[in-house]
Structure formats: C-alpha cells, structure tokens
Scaffold this motif. Structure first.
Motif, PDB file in Angstrom:
ATOM      1  N   PRO A 142      30.035  84.591  27.616  1.00 37.71           N
ATOM      2  CA  PRO A 142      31.213  85.127  26.926  1.00 37.71           C
ATOM      3  C   PRO A 142      32.191  84.045  26.482  1.00 37.71           C
ATOM      4  O   PRO A 142      32.789  84.142  25.399  1.00 37.71           O
ATOM      5  N   SER A 157      30.324  91.909  39.803  1.00 42.09           N
ATOM      6  CA  SER A 157      29.890  91.760  38.409  1.00 42.09           C
ATOM      7  C   SER A 157      30.615  92.742  37.499  1.00 42.09           C
ATOM      8  O   SER A 157      31.056  92.382  36.398  1.00 42.09           O
ATOM      9  N   TYR A 196      33.320  91.685  34.322  1.00 40.67           N
ATOM     10  CA  TYR A 196      33.111  91.927  32.900  1.00 40.67           C
ATOM     11  C   TYR A 196      33.779  93.188  32.366  1.00 40.67           C
ATOM     12  O   TYR A 196      33.884  93.358  31.148  1.00 40.67           O
ATOM     13  N   ASP A 210      39.768  84.774  36.516  1.00 39.11           N
ATOM     14  CA  ASP A 210      38.400  84.723  36.006  1.00 39.11           C
ATOM     15  C   ASP A 210      37.540  83.783  36.839  1.00 39.11           C
ATOM     16  O   ASP A 210      36.376  84.076  37.128  1.00 39.11           O
ATOM     17  N   THR A 232      34.399  84.982  39.106  1.00 44.67           N
ATOM     18  CA  THR A 232      33.106  84.383  38.792  1.00 44.67           C
ATOM     19  C   THR A 232      32.463  83.782  40.030  1.00 44.67           C
ATOM     20  O   THR A 232      31.248  83.905  40.232  1.00 44.67           O
TER      21      THR A 232
END
Length: 230
Positions: free
Chosen positions: A101, A174, A178, A190, A194
C-alpha cells in the motif's frame, strides 16, 4: 536487520522487491496452513475414527504443498504487478519495510488499479479461508459440547486453543491494519500495527504451541520459582 546493524534506512529497488516477495509469500502460506490446521482439528475431533484415512501422510503433504505453492504464486503476482508501476512521487516509503500500500502511494499511473484488483482478489481468498475456519470451529464446538466426559471436553479444547489463539491474533491485527478508519491512521500507529501482524504471530507461534509440552511447562515453572526465590 541489516539496516539496524549498519544504522541506515536505505534499501535498493531490487531489495525492496525481494522483501515484498517474501513478505507476501510467508504471510499467505501461514494463513493457508492455519486453514489446513483448522481442518485437521475438525477431523481429529468430529471424525476421529476416519482421521488416519482422511489425513494420511500423502494428504498432509499435498495440502502443505498447496499452501506453499499458492503463497508463492500469489507473492509473484503481487510483486510483479507492484514493481511494474512507474514511481514518480519520490522513493521514501513511510514504513519500516517495503509494504505494497505504501509503494502504491508513490505511483502516478492509473495502472496501479491492477494491483488494487489483485489485492481485492487476495482479500476474497483470505475471506474464504476465514469462513472455512469459522465453519470448522462451529462444528468442533458443537461436537465438544455433546461430549459426556469433562475430561474429553478439556482435552479437545486444549487441542484447539493454541491454533485458535494464533489464528485470532493474526486475523485481528491484519484487519485492524488495513480496515481501520482513516481518523485513526498515523505513521507511528501504522508501524505498531504492522509489527503486530508481521512480527508477533511468527514469534508467538512456537511459544503458544510449545506450552502444550509438559516438560517445557515444568521448566518454565521451575525457572519462575527460582527467580521468585532470588
């Protein structure tokens, strides 16, 4: 690891592509294997008399090969599609590794929609695996609750619990990574999210599954008692 050792945040274009390839490959393969393992639990608890014939060594090898093979093909697809795009918004990825992304944000071509469609296709496959896992556990819980013996129910739950914990951890982190609202998005958050879905599940896997080993549990208990006495 190399960047941390040499105190640099730079990575080559080829290195970034290899990183994306292995990230997608291992993530997809792990989720596919978790799906296969849910079927293994279903057969072991709901059809124990047929376990040897349904899940023999050949069937297990075929399912493992399918999981690794599909993960590799999906990784090649995403890597080839992503790195065929022209990048015209700089070369700085706002993440501690190359993530698709963030790479797409650097593209200035409408061709990035091909990778978006590929991502949507992968999401549909992952959703299919998720539905399969949920249905497997619905059948498992129905079978466990019908067991007359409390010892049998405890053994069945202890068999499923490690897999359920690892799967829940991977799916929940996950999804949050997203599908979180844009209002909650920030560079620091983020990075944290992650790490949760890329680092924590692989690290937690051996710990969670090995806790079923009686010798390991006894060793940990002895170590904690020794530490407490010090």
């Amino acid at each position: 690891m190399a960047n941390a050792l040499w105190d640099t945040r730079a990575i080559s274009y080829q290195g970034c592509a290899v990183q994306v390839l292995f990230l997608v490959f291992f993530f997809d393969a792990e989720f596919s294997l978790l799906t296969v393992m849910s079927y293994d639990r279903y057969v072991a608890i709901c059809k124990p008399l047929h376990y040897g014939s349904v899940l023999g060594s050949r069937a297990c090898a075929q399912m493992a090969a399918a999981a690794w093979g599909s993960g590799f093909l999906n990784a090649v697809l995403h890597t080839a599609t992503t790195f065929s795009l022209p990048l015209c918004h700089g070369n700085a990825v706002d993440q501690f590794f190359c993530e698709i992304p963030h790479i797409l944000k650097l593209s200035c071509s409408d061709a990035y929609l091909r990778e978006v469609w590929a991502i949507l296709f992968s999401i549909l496959l992952a959703f299919g695996c998720f539905v399969f896992i949920v249905l497997s556990y619905v059948q498992i819980f129905r079978a466990v609750l019908r067991m007359p013996s409390s010892q049998g129910r405890h053994k069945a739950f202890s068999t499923c619990l490690p897999h359920l914990v690892v799967t829940s951890l991977m799916i929940s982190t996950s999804i949050f990574a997203y599908l979180k609202p844009l209002s909650l998005s920030s560079p620091s958050l983020d990075v944290v999210v992650t790490v949760l879905y890329t680092v924590v599940p692989p690290v937690a896997n051996p710990l969670i599954y090995s806790l079923r080993n009686r010798e390991l549990r006894d060793s940990i208990r002895t170590l904690l008692e020794y530490t407490h006495l010090q």
